[in-house]
Scaffold this active site. Structure first.
Site, PDB file in Angstrom:
ATOM      1  N   HIS A  14       0.835  -1.209   0.000  1.00  0.00           N
ATOM      2  CA  HIS A  14       0.000   0.000   0.000  1.00  0.00           C
ATOM      3  C   HIS A  14       0.870   1.261   0.000  1.00  0.00           C
ATOM      4  O   HIS A  14       0.532   2.249  -0.638  1.00  0.00           O
ATOM      5  CB  HIS A  14      -0.939  -0.005   1.219  1.00  0.00           C
ATOM      6  CG  HIS A  14      -1.955  -1.112   1.126  1.00  0.00           C
ATOM      7  ND1 HIS A  14      -3.234  -0.906   0.681  1.00  0.00           N
ATOM      8  CD2 HIS A  14      -1.859  -2.439   1.384  1.00  0.00           C
ATOM      9  CE1 HIS A  14      -3.901  -2.062   0.668  1.00  0.00           C
ATOM     10  NE2 HIS A  14      -3.080  -3.003   1.104  1.00  0.00           N
ATOM     11  N   ASP A  28      -6.219   5.562   1.273  1.00  0.00           N
ATOM     12  CA  ASP A  28      -6.253   4.184   0.776  1.00  0.00           C
ATOM     13  C   ASP A  28      -7.654   3.600   0.941  1.00  0.00           C
ATOM     14  O   ASP A  28      -8.393   3.973   1.860  1.00  0.00           O
ATOM     15  CB  ASP A  28      -5.266   3.380   1.631  1.00  0.00           C
ATOM     16  CG  ASP A  28      -5.024   1.987   1.112  1.00  0.00           C
ATOM     17  OD1 ASP A  28      -4.004   1.787   0.448  1.00  0.00           O
ATOM     18  OD2 ASP A  28      -5.853   1.095   1.388  1.00  0.00           O
TER      19      ASP A  28
HETATM   20  O1  UPG Z   1      11.907  -7.932  -1.604  1.00  0.00           O
HETATM   21  C1  UPG Z   1      11.003  -7.197  -2.047  1.00  0.00           C
HETATM   22  C2  UPG Z   1       9.626  -7.502  -1.968  1.00  0.00           C
HETATM   23  C3  UPG Z   1       8.706  -6.606  -2.487  1.00  0.00           C
HETATM   24  N1  UPG Z   1       9.120  -5.449  -3.059  1.00  0.00           N
HETATM   25  C4  UPG Z   1       8.139  -4.438  -3.524  1.00  0.00           C
HETATM   26  O2  UPG Z   1       7.053  -4.388  -2.604  1.00  0.00           O
HETATM   27  C5  UPG Z   1       5.826  -4.216  -3.282  1.00  0.00           C
HETATM   28  C6  UPG Z   1       4.957  -5.401  -2.938  1.00  0.00           C
HETATM   29  O3  UPG Z   1       3.661  -5.189  -3.403  1.00  0.00           O
HETATM   30  P1  UPG Z   1       2.801  -6.340  -4.104  1.00  0.00           P
HETATM   31  O4  UPG Z   1       3.543  -6.944  -5.208  1.00  0.00           O
HETATM   32  O5  UPG Z   1       1.481  -5.730  -4.469  1.00  0.00           O
HETATM   33  O6  UPG Z   1       2.631  -7.461  -3.025  1.00  0.00           O
HETATM   34  P2  UPG Z   1       2.199  -7.419  -1.456  1.00  0.00           P
HETATM   35  O7  UPG Z   1       3.274  -6.865  -0.676  1.00  0.00           O
HETATM   36  O8  UPG Z   1       1.788  -8.803  -1.147  1.00  0.00           O
HETATM   37  O9  UPG Z   1       0.909  -6.437  -1.488  1.00  0.00           O
HETATM   38  C7  UPG Z   1      -0.316  -6.405  -0.782  1.00  0.00           C
HETATM   39  O10 UPG Z   1      -0.987  -5.266  -1.362  1.00  0.00           O
HETATM   40  C8  UPG Z   1      -1.285  -5.387  -2.764  1.00  0.00           C
HETATM   41  C9  UPG Z   1      -1.904  -4.086  -3.218  1.00  0.00           C
HETATM   42  O11 UPG Z   1      -3.130  -3.861  -2.615  1.00  0.00           O
HETATM   43  C10 UPG Z   1      -2.189  -6.583  -3.014  1.00  0.00           C
HETATM   44  O12 UPG Z   1      -2.438  -6.733  -4.399  1.00  0.00           O
HETATM   45  C11 UPG Z   1      -1.517  -7.842  -2.447  1.00  0.00           C
HETATM   46  O13 UPG Z   1      -2.323  -8.985  -2.635  1.00  0.00           O
HETATM   47  C12 UPG Z   1      -1.235  -7.624  -0.967  1.00  0.00           C
HETATM   48  O14 UPG Z   1      -0.639  -8.767  -0.390  1.00  0.00           O
HETATM   49  C13 UPG Z   1       6.158  -4.142  -4.762  1.00  0.00           C
HETATM   50  O15 UPG Z   1       6.222  -2.794  -5.138  1.00  0.00           O
HETATM   51  C14 UPG Z   1       7.541  -4.778  -4.858  1.00  0.00           C
HETATM   52  O16 UPG Z   1       8.326  -4.232  -5.905  1.00  0.00           O
HETATM   53  C15 UPG Z   1      10.459  -5.156  -3.167  1.00  0.00           C
HETATM   54  O17 UPG Z   1      10.849  -4.113  -3.715  1.00  0.00           O
HETATM   55  N2  UPG Z   1      11.350  -6.039  -2.655  1.00  0.00           N
END
Ligand code: UPG
Length: 460
Positions: free
Chosen positions: A22, A116
């Site tokens: 988020h 959000d």
């Molecule tokens: O080692 C890591 C892991 C993640 N990321 C970043 O972190 C964010 C992760 O977001 P996302 O890919 O959407 O996964 P989640 O962290 O699981 O996000 C939550 O939020 C999202 C947006 O609402 C939902 O779609 C997902 O299901 C929910 O778990 C992204 O920008 C990635 O690039 C990194 O840079 N490095």
């Protein structure tokens, strides 16, 4: 509103929810607004759940001194949910009454507030009381938004009871949604966080000034069109696609890339399940076996706990000594935060084994990297469905939700080989990358949507 060289500037405050999934789109939106000459105040709920969030905030504010940071000190509260991110969302919401003094102290006065979708029910009554136009940034897909916006109506009708029998959900004039895509908590009879959140937030989001969504017209043409044409709700707030929200410069570290630099173009599979999903230990080990057997090169980010602060285990303890040694032959394996944008934008990376968190999907589209989808929770199957239909990747539906089955290394290896060897998928993803860049480029659909909003905000 303030002025610069005689012109009016919009002043926008942003309030993100908990977790990198988020926070990241809010930071990217803030950076984008600043690049459009909007004055931005970024409200940061304090403390954060994870170390990664606080680090991302420090780097961000160091890179954007023109953005005003306002700390929103949360109440102390007992954790009442099994998920620390859900608890934190509750905490932000229950601290909502502390927002008005913070907002009234901001100068110049605000044109617009953006929050959000998980916080709408706490924020919108407060901002409405002071006549502050409030928009919601929806951080998931437009397809997920169709379910989110219609959920209270579905729950109030027989639609959710009938689903056991029919196997599908009917959202007004939309194509039937298979039950298998719907996050299971939304179908449970018992109360749970997601159900409560959809019930409470959806109604308030409908009353917002508008919804911004991190997607783009050609990627989710149908869902966006149906929402705005009144086929999901009779009178929807206007939904504006402004994505993919581009990464800003300081997100790139270029630190971890030496290993990738000498690998052939498109030959490496990147494996990550986002910021808050830890696979079960036996599944992690099967995944390791699968990666080795696939014959592909890979960068694998192993996550062992939901919150980084709680993960004290060494990588070798998690995947075992033998597997660790074998994995090293073909891959790079890390158990810390990586800059995903650095990896996905590296020419050596050609595939992404992803849980389909929506940010990851948008980042894969932005970089033209094909996805092998392995959704785990929440919105991720709906997102995987979007990915598969548009041709950004493949999805093995039979793998189910997280923990429903143990997917064998053999099966994983086979699917990786198929995905990485699929030439037509490679070509399609390059086309999607072009479309993504066009959408946010000058005159593109997302660029126009945001430009129109900003000129309207200047009048507020
Ligand atoms: O080692 C890591 C892991 C993640 N990321 C970043 O972190 C964010 C992760 O977001 P996302 O890919 O959407 O996964 P989640 O962290 O699981 O996000 C939550 O939020 C999202 C947006 O609402 C939902 O779609 C997902 O299901 C929910 O778990 C992204 O920008 C990635 O690039 C990194 O840079 N490095």
């Amino acid at each position: 509103m303030s002025t610069s060289g005689g012109r009016k500037l919009a002043h926008v405050a942003l309030l993100p929810s908990a977790g990198m999934g988020h926070l990241t789109p809010f930071l990217r939106l803030a950076a984008l607004l600043v690049s459009r000459n909007v004055q931005v105040t970024f409200i940061t709920p304090h403390p954060t759940v994870s170390l990664t969030e606080s680090r991302a905030l420090s780097t961000f504010f160091a890179s954007f001194p023109q953005i005003k940071q306002k700390q929103f000190h949360l109440l102390q509260a007992e954790k009442n949910s099994f998920d620390p991110f859900f608890s934190h969302i509750e905490l932000i919401k229950s601290s909502g009454h502390l927002l008005p003094p913070l907002l009234s102290a901001l100068t110049p006065s605000l044109s617009v507030f953006i929050t959000d979708m998980t916080l709408a029910s706490a924020v919108i009554p407060i901002t409405q009381a002071i006549s502050l136009p409030t928009y919601v940034l929806f951080t998931s897909s437009a397809k997920m938004m169709t379910l989110f916006l219609s959920y209270p109506a579905l729950a109030g009708s027989r639609a959710l009871d009938d689903v056991e029998e029919t196997g599908v959900i009917k959202i007004r004039n939309l194509e039937l949604m298979p039950k298998s895509l719907v996050p299971p908590p939304l179908l449970q009879k018992s109360d749970n966080f997601l159900k409560k959140s959809f019930m409470e937030e959806s109604g308030k989001v409908i009353g917002s000034s508008g919804i911004l969504v991190n997607t783009f017209a050609s990627f989710e043409f149908e869902s966006l069109g149906k929402i705005n044409d009144g086929e999901v709700l009779e009178r929807p707030p206007s939904v504006v696609a402004i994505g993919p929200l581009p990464p800003y410069d300081s997100e790139k570290s270029r630190l971890q890339l030496a290993w990738l630099d000498d690998k052939p173009a498109g030959s490496v599979l990147y494996v990550s399940f986002g910021s808050r999903t830890a696979l079960a230990r036996d599944q992690i080990r099967e995944l390791g076996v699968g990666l080795i057997k696939s014959g592909s090169r890979f960068v694998w980010v192993v996550k062992n706990s939901i919150v980084d602060k709680e993960d004290g285990q060494e990588l070798e303890e998690v995947i075992g000594h033998e597997l660790m040694e074998r994995v090293k032959e073909k891959g790079l394996i890390v158990k810390s935060w990586v800059q995903q944008e650095d990896i996905l934008s590296h020419p050596a990376v050609g595939g992404f084994l992803s849980h389909c968190g929506w940010n990851s999907v948008m980042e894969a589209a932005w970089n033209g990297v094909r996805i092998l989808a392995w959704p785990q929770n929440g919105d991720q199957k709906v997102n995987a469905d979007v990915v598969e239909r548009i041709g950004l990747g493949t999805w093995v539906r039979s793998w189910g939700w997280s923990g429903e089955m143990l997917v064998s290394g053999e099966e994983i290896a086979e699917r990786i080989r198929e995905c990485m060897g699929d030439e037509s998928l490679r070509i399609q993803t390059l086309g999607i990358k072009e479309d993504a860049r066009k959408a946010v480029g000058f005159g593109g659909s997302s660029d126009k949507g945001l430009t129109e909003l900003i000129s309207m905000w200047k009048q507020f």
